[in-house]
Motif scaffolding. Sequence first.
Motif, PDB file in Angstrom:
ATOM      1  N   GLY A  86      40.099  49.861  33.856  1.00  0.00           N
ATOM      2  CA  GLY A  86      39.828  49.112  35.113  1.00  0.00           C
ATOM      3  C   GLY A  86      40.158  50.038  36.404  1.00  0.00           C
ATOM      4  N   PRO A  87      39.520  49.503  37.587  1.00  0.00           N
ATOM      5  CA  PRO A  87      39.261  48.279  37.877  1.00  0.00           C
ATOM      6  C   PRO A  87      37.612  48.101  37.732  1.00  0.00           C
ATOM      7  N   PHE A  88      37.280  46.926  37.142  1.00  0.00           N
ATOM      8  CA  PHE A  88      35.873  46.585  36.987  1.00  0.00           C
ATOM      9  C   PHE A  88      35.412  45.154  36.979  1.00  0.00           C
ATOM     10  N   TYR A  89      34.366  44.802  37.245  1.00  0.00           N
ATOM     11  CA  TYR A  89      33.978  43.298  36.861  1.00  0.00           C
ATOM     12  C   TYR A  89      32.834  43.460  35.871  1.00  0.00           C
ATOM     13  N   ALA A  90      32.676  42.530  35.184  1.00  0.00           N
ATOM     14  CA  ALA A  90      31.687  42.482  34.141  1.00  0.00           C
ATOM     15  C   ALA A  90      31.176  40.792  34.014  1.00  0.00           C
TER      16      ALA A  90
ATOM     17  N   VAL B 157      32.783  46.638  45.143  1.00  0.00           N
ATOM     18  CA  VAL B 157      31.598  47.225  44.433  1.00  0.00           C
ATOM     19  C   VAL B 157      30.369  47.217  45.566  1.00  0.00           C
ATOM     20  N   ARG B 158      29.321  47.627  45.356  1.00  0.00           N
ATOM     21  CA  ARG B 158      28.026  47.489  46.216  1.00  0.00           C
ATOM     22  C   ARG B 158      27.000  46.118  45.788  1.00  0.00           C
ATOM     23  N   THR B 159      26.559  45.610  46.738  1.00  0.00           N
ATOM     24  CA  THR B 159      25.391  44.707  46.558  1.00  0.00           C
ATOM     25  C   THR B 159      24.312  45.033  47.422  1.00  0.00           C
TER      26      THR B 159
ATOM     27  N   ILE C 157      30.469  51.942  41.155  1.00  0.00           N
ATOM     28  CA  ILE C 157      30.672  53.374  41.529  1.00  0.00           C
ATOM     29  C   ILE C 157      30.142  54.297  40.665  1.00  0.00           C
ATOM     30  N   ASP C 158      29.645  53.995  39.457  1.00  0.00           N
ATOM     31  CA  ASP C 158      28.965  55.023  38.509  1.00  0.00           C
ATOM     32  C   ASP C 158      27.206  54.831  38.710  1.00  0.00           C
ATOM     33  N   GLY C 159      26.944  53.896  39.629  1.00  0.00           N
ATOM     34  CA  GLY C 159      25.677  53.582  39.609  1.00  0.00           C
ATOM     35  C   GLY C 159      25.094  52.570  38.761  1.00  0.00           C
ATOM     36  N   ALA C 160      25.652  52.159  37.765  1.00  0.00           N
ATOM     37  CA  ALA C 160      25.163  51.095  36.936  1.00  0.00           C
ATOM     38  C   ALA C 160      25.397  49.893  37.765  1.00  0.00           C
ATOM     39  N   SER C 161      23.918  48.975  37.617  1.00  0.00           N
ATOM     40  CA  SER C 161      23.717  48.008  38.145  1.00  0.00           C
ATOM     41  C   SER C 161      23.402  46.746  37.361  1.00  0.00           C
ATOM     42  N   SER C 162      23.384  45.562  37.995  1.00  0.00           N
ATOM     43  CA  SER C 162      22.627  44.370  37.487  1.00  0.00           C
ATOM     44  C   SER C 162      22.365  43.452  38.482  1.00  0.00           C
ATOM     45  N   THR C 163      20.953  42.832  38.250  1.00  0.00           N
ATOM     46  CA  THR C 163      20.396  42.033  39.144  1.00  0.00           C
ATOM     47  C   THR C 163      20.651  40.719  38.758  1.00  0.00           C
ATOM     48  N   VAL C 164      20.912  39.998  40.069  1.00  0.00           N
ATOM     49  CA  VAL C 164      21.178  38.319  39.645  1.00  0.00           C
ATOM     50  C   VAL C 164      20.224  37.508  40.425  1.00  0.00           C
TER      51      VAL C 164
ATOM     52  N   ALA D 195      39.056  37.950  19.836  1.00  0.00           N
ATOM     53  CA  ALA D 195      37.778  37.572  19.351  1.00  0.00           C
ATOM     54  C   ALA D 195      37.259  36.835  20.554  1.00  0.00           C
ATOM     55  N   ASN D 196      37.940  36.133  21.230  1.00  0.00           N
ATOM     56  CA  ASN D 196      37.533  35.306  22.379  1.00  0.00           C
ATOM     57  C   ASN D 196      37.327  36.002  23.741  1.00  0.00           C
ATOM     58  N   ASN D 197      37.444  37.182  23.835  1.00  0.00           N
ATOM     59  CA  ASN D 197      37.536  37.881  25.188  1.00  0.00           C
ATOM     60  C   ASN D 197      36.792  39.322  24.991  1.00  0.00           C
ATOM     61  N   THR D 198      36.084  39.452  24.065  1.00  0.00           N
ATOM     62  CA  THR D 198      35.087  40.753  23.958  1.00  0.00           C
ATOM     63  C   THR D 198      34.152  40.846  25.034  1.00  0.00           C
ATOM     64  N   LEU D 199      33.671  42.219  25.333  1.00  0.00           N
ATOM     65  CA  LEU D 199      32.799  42.344  26.260  1.00  0.00           C
ATOM     66  C   LEU D 199      31.392  41.872  25.776  1.00  0.00           C
ATOM     67  N   GLY D 200      31.092  42.244  24.538  1.00  0.00           N
ATOM     68  CA  GLY D 200      29.794  41.954  24.170  1.00  0.00           C
ATOM     69  C   GLY D 200      28.760  42.943  24.829  1.00  0.00           C
ATOM     70  N   SER D 201      27.689  42.018  25.234  1.00  0.00           N
ATOM     71  CA  SER D 201      26.612  42.883  25.985  1.00  0.00           C
ATOM     72  C   SER D 201      26.710  42.801  27.494  1.00  0.00           C
ATOM     73  N   ALA D 202      27.941  42.207  28.044  1.00  0.00           N
ATOM     74  CA  ALA D 202      28.351  42.105  29.597  1.00  0.00           C
ATOM     75  C   ALA D 202      27.843  43.342  30.306  1.00  0.00           C
ATOM     76  N   ALA D 203      27.203  43.252  31.470  1.00  0.00           N
ATOM     77  CA  ALA D 203      27.105  44.307  32.328  1.00  0.00           C
ATOM     78  C   ALA D 203      28.411  44.576  32.821  1.00  0.00           C
ATOM     79  N   VAL D 204      28.863  45.845  32.947  1.00  0.00           N
ATOM     80  CA  VAL D 204      30.170  46.363  33.405  1.00  0.00           C
ATOM     81  C   VAL D 204      29.836  46.872  34.910  1.00  0.00           C
ATOM     82  N   ILE D 205      30.451  46.568  35.870  1.00  0.00           N
ATOM     83  CA  ILE D 205      30.425  47.221  37.296  1.00  0.00           C
ATOM     84  C   ILE D 205      31.675  47.452  37.607  1.00  0.00           C
ATOM     85  N   LYS D 206      31.592  48.856  37.708  1.00  0.00           N
ATOM     86  CA  LYS D 206      33.111  49.469  37.950  1.00  0.00           C
ATOM     87  C   LYS D 206      33.511  49.572  39.432  1.00  0.00           C
ATOM     88  N   ALA D 207      34.562  49.212  39.697  1.00  0.00           N
ATOM     89  CA  ALA D 207      34.732  49.022  41.384  1.00  0.00           C
ATOM     90  C   ALA D 207      35.525  50.210  41.782  1.00  0.00           C
TER      91      ALA D 207
END
Length: 431
Positions: A426-430, A314-316, A364-371, A295-307
């Motif tokens: 994996g591999p991915f960051y989220a 990944v790309r930035t 690598i799948d084109g999904a992105s998140s702006t920070v 229960a303490n490590n679910t992804l929830g709504s985290a953006a998944v950035i596949k490496a």
Amino acid sequence: MKTPFHLHPLLLICTSLAGCGGGGGSSPATPTQASPASAASAPADAAPASSPSGTSVAGTSTSVPQSTTPNVQPITVSTAPGLTRNMLTTSVTVCQPGTGHCATIDNIQVDTGSHGLRILASALPASLPLAAVATVATVASGSGIAGECAVFGGGYAWGSVRSADVRMAGQLAASLPIQLIADSALPNVPTDCAGSGPAMLTVNSLRANGILGVGLFAADCGSGCVNAALPRWYYSCDAGGACLASAQALAQQVTNPVSRFALDNNGVVIDLPAIADGGAASVSGSMIFGIGTQANNTLGSAAVIKANQQTGYVRTTSAGQTYSQSYVDSGSNGLFFASTQFPQCGYWYCPSSTQTASAAMMGIDGASSTVSVAVGNSRALFASSNNAFNNLAGIASNSFGWGLPFFFGRRVYTAIASRVTSAGPGPFYAF
């Protein structure tokens, strides 16, 4: 294929308002599946580093084995050798395999940009000898010991490969190959290793008692070292301490401990609180083992950035420039990128007041998140008595490093290659 080399997350040290110099912590990488890291004594550009897990998981299964095992490891940022800022550390318990003969080693750097546990021999009690791990060559000859050259941007760490039970937060990685840095059993550093830069064989040069690599891959070199005797990787050393480059079986390579846990073994979550722009004297947080296993490590709504499955990158995109070599690395003590927007003080940016920049991380799948990235005045930060900063940023030209400042105020997930998670393997960051 490029000739492989190891990387070391950028860990620049400032002991005065103007003086910055090299050194820091993290670990090697690999030929076939290189995982990222960053640069070095002066920020060099990042390049590939790690390797495959050796255990593949089919397809895009999301059926994650559930666990009720304790899985929370305390982590902290506080005072570190050499006035090093943003040094994330934990404690690791190391035991003789299959016994209760153990020692807990403090001040081990937590590094999502590398793979495997590396401990200074001087930090391990003399009363806790660990059995040597052999190379392919030493197995054939019936004697000898495996050595490893871990080359980082700031220098190299030379040592033996030893077997230990590694324990953290109720989890066990049994008979794990680890690197014992500056092991007196291997006093002679191979010439090609010694030529890699300054030696990082003491607390003062490593800035910690060791490095805990919990990155995107399980093995630190992978199939490249299985198939060939690669320079500046593994060595077969005889009883006299003479060492020659050697192939190394996957099971005997220095290994990410998390990948060897019975459960909660598909990655880690680094959870650090938000801090003010002026920094904090110390910060406490958690390294949670597993992704979607409790229960303490679910992804929830985290953006998944596949490496990238081969390089871990990944790309930035930032300020109109796209960096194909981009990485998320708790072992880098700053954010590192190129910018003409901010004035520079040595290796660091130093705007007169905290500024912001926008950067988009893309998988690598084109999904992105702006920070939104905060950039503070490095001189003012280093002049303070604080040790943790969310806005310390430095210079790199051809890479974008999301170092420890990125981790403050968010949960950052690092999923191990080929391991099943609720978001696919994996591999991915989220985050």
